[in-house]
Design a protein around this motif. Structure first.
Motif, PDB file in Angstrom:
ATOM      1  N   ASP A 128      50.607  14.351 -59.453  1.00  0.00           N
ATOM      2  CA  ASP A 128      49.567  15.275 -58.981  1.00  0.00           C
ATOM      3  C   ASP A 128      49.673  15.434 -57.461  1.00  0.00           C
ATOM      4  N   SER A 129      48.863  16.366 -56.892  1.00  0.00           N
ATOM      5  CA  SER A 129      49.114  16.739 -55.497  1.00  0.00           C
ATOM      6  C   SER A 129      48.783  15.601 -54.535  1.00  0.00           C
ATOM      7  N   ARG A 130      47.723  14.856 -54.840  1.00  0.00           N
ATOM      8  CA  ARG A 130      47.380  13.753 -53.948  1.00  0.00           C
ATOM      9  C   ARG A 130      48.484  12.690 -53.932  1.00  0.00           C
ATOM     10  N   THR A 131      48.940  12.314 -55.140  1.00  0.00           N
ATOM     11  CA  THR A 131      50.007  11.311 -55.238  1.00  0.00           C
ATOM     12  C   THR A 131      51.273  11.829 -54.553  1.00  0.00           C
ATOM     13  N   GLU A 148      51.042  11.151 -51.007  1.00  0.00           N
ATOM     14  CA  GLU A 148      51.278   9.723 -50.763  1.00  0.00           C
ATOM     15  C   GLU A 148      52.774   9.424 -50.707  1.00  0.00           C
ATOM     16  N   ASP A 170      47.047  13.865 -43.361  1.00  0.00           N
ATOM     17  CA  ASP A 170      46.493  14.680 -44.445  1.00  0.00           C
ATOM     18  C   ASP A 170      45.762  13.816 -45.457  1.00  0.00           C
ATOM     19  N   LEU A 171      46.367  12.672 -45.757  1.00  0.00           N
ATOM     20  CA  LEU A 171      45.756  11.765 -46.734  1.00  0.00           C
ATOM     21  C   LEU A 171      44.403  11.270 -46.256  1.00  0.00           C
ATOM     22  N   LEU A 195      41.721  13.688 -46.860  1.00  0.00           N
ATOM     23  CA  LEU A 195      41.306  13.869 -48.245  1.00  0.00           C
ATOM     24  C   LEU A 195      40.229  12.846 -48.571  1.00  0.00           C
ATOM     25  N   GLU A 252      40.005   8.770 -53.105  1.00  0.00           N
ATOM     26  CA  GLU A 252      39.737   8.615 -54.536  1.00  0.00           C
ATOM     27  C   GLU A 252      40.059   7.204 -54.994  1.00  0.00           C
TER      28      GLU A 252
END
Ligand SMILES: Nc1ncnc2c1ncn2[C@@H]1O[C@H](COP(=O)(O)OP(=O)(O)OP(=O)(O)O)[C@@H](O)[C@H]1O
Ligand SMILES: [Mg+2]
Lengths: 255, 411
Positions: A179-182, A185, A240-241, A244, A247
Motif C-alpha cells: 500500500d502507499s504508506r508502506t 516506508e 513525508d512519513l 502522515l 497508523e
C-alpha cells in the motif's frame, strides 16, 4: 576498480527474443551511464522492456549485442559462475514478490547471500542481524515469512539485498505489492541506504509518486529511452512519513 | 566440513517439509538394504554351517562303497553281494602310501533296549580306527579296543541321541543295553556332532565292534564272511586326497581282478567334494537373493530420482533466488546431491538396522544361523550413498543449470 565515477556503463544495448521464427526486439539500442551514488527510477508502459533491462543490469541475463560495464568490469565476457560471483559481491536484488524462502527465519533469509561466500557462521549471523536492524526489523529475527506482513517481508528482502555490502541495489517494482504508506516506508529505507551508505539505487516503478523520491528519472518506451532527467529536489520519504498520521507507531523507521 | 554439515542441515529441513513423501521415498532403499543385509547374513550363516558340518564328518575322508555308480544308478557286484571285504581294508592300509587309516564298516537297523525304554537306531560295526577317521571324541567312557574287536566282545559305544533316549540324563557308561536279545556293556558315549550336511542326526547311532556286529547283530554275509558295507578311508593330508583315491582304486581293481575297460565294482566318493557342491549351491543362493535385493535398491534409487525431480520443479523459484544472490552451479548441484544422498543414506541406515534385526529374528525364530559381516554392513552403507549420488545427479544437474530468470519467474 574503475577510476570513472560511472558504476554502470551501457552502450548500444540490444535484446531480442526469438518467438518461433520471428524475433521480438525488446531493447533496441540503449546507452546510458549511472554514476556512483545515484538514485535512479525507471518508468515506462508495461512491456516496454524495463524488467528485461534490469535482468541484464543484474547480470542474470546477457544482451544480444552491445556492451555493459559494471564497476569497471566488462560483464559480456563472463561465464555463468563468474556472473554468479558478480551478483554475489556487487549487486543486491529486491523483487516485487519478495522471494523469501518459506519456513525459514528472517535471519536465515538475510544470511542467504553470505552462504555463498567464505564468511564464517558467527559473522554471517552478526551481519544478518545488523541488516535486519537497519531495516527496522530488530526483534523479528526468528519470524518466518508467513508470520510477517507484506511490508515487513519486503524489508527482510531489502536486508538480504544489502547484507553483502553491494555496490548497487536493483529493485524491480519493489512497492508493487504494497500500500502507499508502506511504499513510502520502503522508499525511506532506500533513500537512507543511498545517502548514508552510498549504495547506487535503481528502482523500476509504475507509481509516479514513488519515482519522486529518486534524483534521476528514466522513461522507457518500446525498448528505447524516451526521457532521462535529473530531479533537482527529490522528495524526502522520511519527512513525508512524519507528516502522515501515524497508523502503526511500532513501525517507525529506525534511523 | 562445516559447509557439508550446513548442507546436511538444509537437506534435512527440506526433507522434513514433506515428511510422508520423504519416508515413502526412503522405503525403497530401506527395504532393499534390509533385504541385502538379511540375505547375505542368512547365506553366510548357511555356508558357515555347511562348513561346520563338513568338519564334523571328519577330515580328508574318502568313502568306498560296493557297486559302481554308472549312469543307470548304483549297480551292485555280481549276485548282489558286497564286493568289499575286511581284507581290502587291510590291503589299502598297508599298500597305499597316501592313506593314513582305513576303517571297514557294516551297518544295520536295530532296536536297542534298556529296561522299559527302547530305541530304533542305526548300528555300525567298526574298528577303533573309525574313531580317529571320523574325528570322534568321547563324552564319557572309552571307545572299544582292537582286542575287543578281535575277541568279538559284547561292548557298545552310544551316540548322544541314543544315550538320551535310553538313559535320560544319567551316564550309561558301564550299563547294559540289549540288542537282539544279546546284552552289550556300554563302554562309552560319543561327544555329539550334530547334523550331517545332508541333514542326518549323526548322534543317532550305536557303534559295535565289527566282528560282534556281524556275528550277533547285523548278520554276516553267507557268501563271504569278510564282506563289509563300506570302507572309510582317511588320506594322509588334504593335498593327497586325489592321490589316495587313485592308489586305492588301482589296488582294488587289481584285487578284484577287474580287466582294463571294465567298470569298477566299487565306487569312491570324496566327501569333501560332495559337500563342497552343497556349499557352492548355498553361495549361489545367497548371490541370487543378493541380486534380487540389489534390484530393489535400484528401484529405490529410481524413487529417489523421481522425488528429487519433483522437488527441483517445486523449488524452481528458490533455485532462481539462490542463483540471483550468488549460488554457483556447483553450489546448487551439491545442495541437491546432498539432499538425495541424505535421503538414501538415511534409508540405508534404517535399512541396516532393520536388516540386522531381521537376521537376529531369523536366527532366533527359524533356528537358522545367520552371520552378518561388518563388510556387508559397510557395503550397504556405501552402496546406498552411491545410489543417492547416482540417482540424485540428474535432478541436481537439472537444478544447477536452470536459467536464473526463468527460475525466478516460475509460477
Ligand atoms: N523470455 C521471453 N521470451 C519472449 N519474449 C519475452 C521474454 N521475456 C520478455 N519478453 C517480452 O519482452 C517484452 C518486455 O518485457 P519486460 O518484462 O521487460 O516488460 P516490462 O517493461 O518489465 O513490463 P511490466 O511493466 O509489465 O513489468 C514483452 O513484450 C515481453 O513479452
Ligand atoms: Mg517488469
Amino acid at each position: 576498480m574503475s577510476d570513472t565515477t560511472a558504476v554502470i556503463e551501457v552502450k548500444d544495448l540490444v535484446k531480442d527474443y526469438k518467438l518461433g521464427q520471428v524475433p521480438v526486439h525488446v531493447l533496441k539500442g540503449i546507452s546510458f551511464e549511472i554514476q556512483r551514488g545515484d538514485f535512479v527510477s525507471i518508468m515506462g508502459p508495461s512491456g516496454s522492456g524495463k524488467s528485461t533491462l534490469m535482468n541484464i543490469l543484474g547480470c542474470l541475463d546477457k544482451p544480444t549485442s552491445g556492451s555493459y560495464r559494471l564497476d569497471g568490469i566488462s560483464v559480456g565476457e563472463l561465464n555463468r559462475d563468474q556472473l554468479a560471483e558478480i551478483r554475489n559481491k556487487k549487486i543486491g536484488f529486491v523483487f516485487q514478490q519478495f522471494n523469501l524462502l518459506a519456513r525459514t527465519s528472517a535471519t536465515e533469509n538475510v544470511e542467504l547471500p553470505l552462504m555463498y561466500t567464505d564468511t564464517p557462521a558467527s559473522e554471517r549471523r552478526e551481519r544478518a542481524m545488523k541488516a535486519l536492524f537497519a531495516v527496522g526489523l530488530a526483534g523479528r529475527e526468528d519470524h518466518q515469512p508467513s508470520q510477517l506482513s507484506g511490508g515487513q517481508q519486503q524489508r527482510v528482502a531489502i536486508a538480504r539485498s544489502l547484507v553483502n555490502n553491494p555496490k548497487i541495489i536493483l529493485a524491480d517494482e519493489p512497492t508493487g505489492a504494497l500500500d502507499s504508506r508502506t511504499s513510502i516506508e520502503i522508499m525511506a529505507i532506500f533513500q537512507r541506504l543511498n545517502r548514508e551508505d552510498g549504495i547506487t539505487m535503481i528502482v523500476v516503478t509504475h507509481d509516479p509518486d514513488v519515482a519522486t523520491y529518486s534524483n534521476r528519472n528514466i522513461h522507457f518506451k518500446d525498448g528505447k529511452l524516451q526521457l532521462d532527467e535529473r530531479v533537482a529536489q527529490p522528495r524526502d520519504a522520511k519527512r513525508d512519513l512524519e507528516q502522515l498520521p501515524a497508523e502503526k507507531p511500532e513501525e517507525v523507521i529506525a534511523a | 566440513m562445516n559447509k557439508i554439515l550446513a548442507s546436511v542441515r538444509i537437506a534435512l529441513r527440506a526433507l522434513k517439509v514433506n515428511r510422508t513423501r520423504s519416508a515413502l521415498t526412503m522405503l525403497g532403499i530401506i527395504i532393499g538394504v534390509a533385504a541385502v543385509i538379511a540375505m547375505v547374513g542368512v547365506g553366510a550363516g548357511a555356508t558357515a554351517r555347511i562348513q561346520d558340518q563338513i568338519q564334523s564328518i571328519g577330515a580328508n575322508l574318502i568313502m568306498v562303497l560296493p557297486g559302481s555308480i554308472s549312469s543307470n544308478g548304483v549297480r551292485l557286484g555280481s549276485g548282489g553281494v558286497s564286493s568289499l571285504t575286511e581284507d581290502d581294508a587291510k590291503a589299502i592300509a598297508k599298500e597305499c602310501p597316501s592313506v593314513a587309516a582305513v576303517a571297514p564298516t557294516v551297518r544295520g537297523s536295530v532296536q536297542v533296549v534298556n529296561g522299559n525304554s527302547n530305541w530304533a537306531t542305526s548300528a555300525q560295526g567298526v574298528t577303533p580306527d573309525y574313531m580317529t577317521i571320523r574325528d570322534y571324541s568321547m563324552m564319557s567312557g572309552e571307545f572299544f579296543t582292537t582286542q575287543d574287536v578281535d575277541a568279538a566282545a559284547k561292548v557298545a559305544v552310544l551316540g548322544q541321541t541314543v544315550a538320551q533316549n535310553l538313559f535320560g540324563d544319567s551316564d550309561p557308561t558301564g550299563q547294559v543295553v540289549i540288542i537282539k536279545n544279546v546284552p552289550f556293556t556300554v563302554s562309552g558315549v560319543l561327544t555329539p556332532k550334530g547334523q550331517s550336511p545332508s541333514g542326518q542326526d549323526q548322534d543317532d547311532v550305536i557303534l559295535l565292534p565289527l566282528s560282534t556286529a556281524k556275528r550277533k547283530v547285523i548278520g554276516g554275509n553267507k557268501a563271504n564272511a569278510k564282506s563289509v558295507n563300506a570302507l572309510m578311508v582317511q588320506s594322509a593330508g588334504p593335498q593327497t586326497m586325489d592321490q589316495a583315491q587313485q592308489e586305492l582304486t588301482t589296488l582294488l581293481r587289481e584285487r578284484h581282478r577287474i580287466q582294463p575297460g571294465e567298470d569298477d565294482d566299487f565306487s569312491v566318493r570324496n566327501l569333501a567334494e560332495v559337500f563342497a557342491a552343497q556349499e557352492t549351491s548355498a553361495q549361489v543362493m545367497s548371490i541370487l537373493l543378493g541380486a534380487i535385493a540389489s534390484v530393489s535398491l535400484i528401484v529405490g534409487g529410481i524413487g529417489i530420482m523421481n522425488i528429487m525431480l519433483v522437488s527441483v520443479t517445486e523449488r524452481t523459484r528458490e533455485i532462481g533466488l539462490r542463483q540471483a544472490v550468488g549460488a554457483k552451479t556447483r553450489d546448487i548441484l551439491s545442495q541437491f546431491l546432498v539432499e538425495a544422498v541424505t535421503l538414501s543414506l538415511l534409508g540405508g541406515i534404517i535399512g541396516i538396522v532393520l536388516g540386522l534385526t531381521t537376521s537376529v529374528l531369523i536366527s532366533h525364530f527359524a533356528n537358522w544361523s545367520t552371520q552378518v559381516s561388518l563388510t556387508s554392513v559397510l557395503m550397504a552403507f556405501v552402496f546406498s550413498a552411491l545410489v543417492g549420488v547416482f540417482f540424485g545427479y540428474y535432478p541436481a544437474r537439472k537444478a544447477a543449470y536452470m536459467d536464473p530468470i526463468e527460475a525466478l519467474r516460475y509460477e
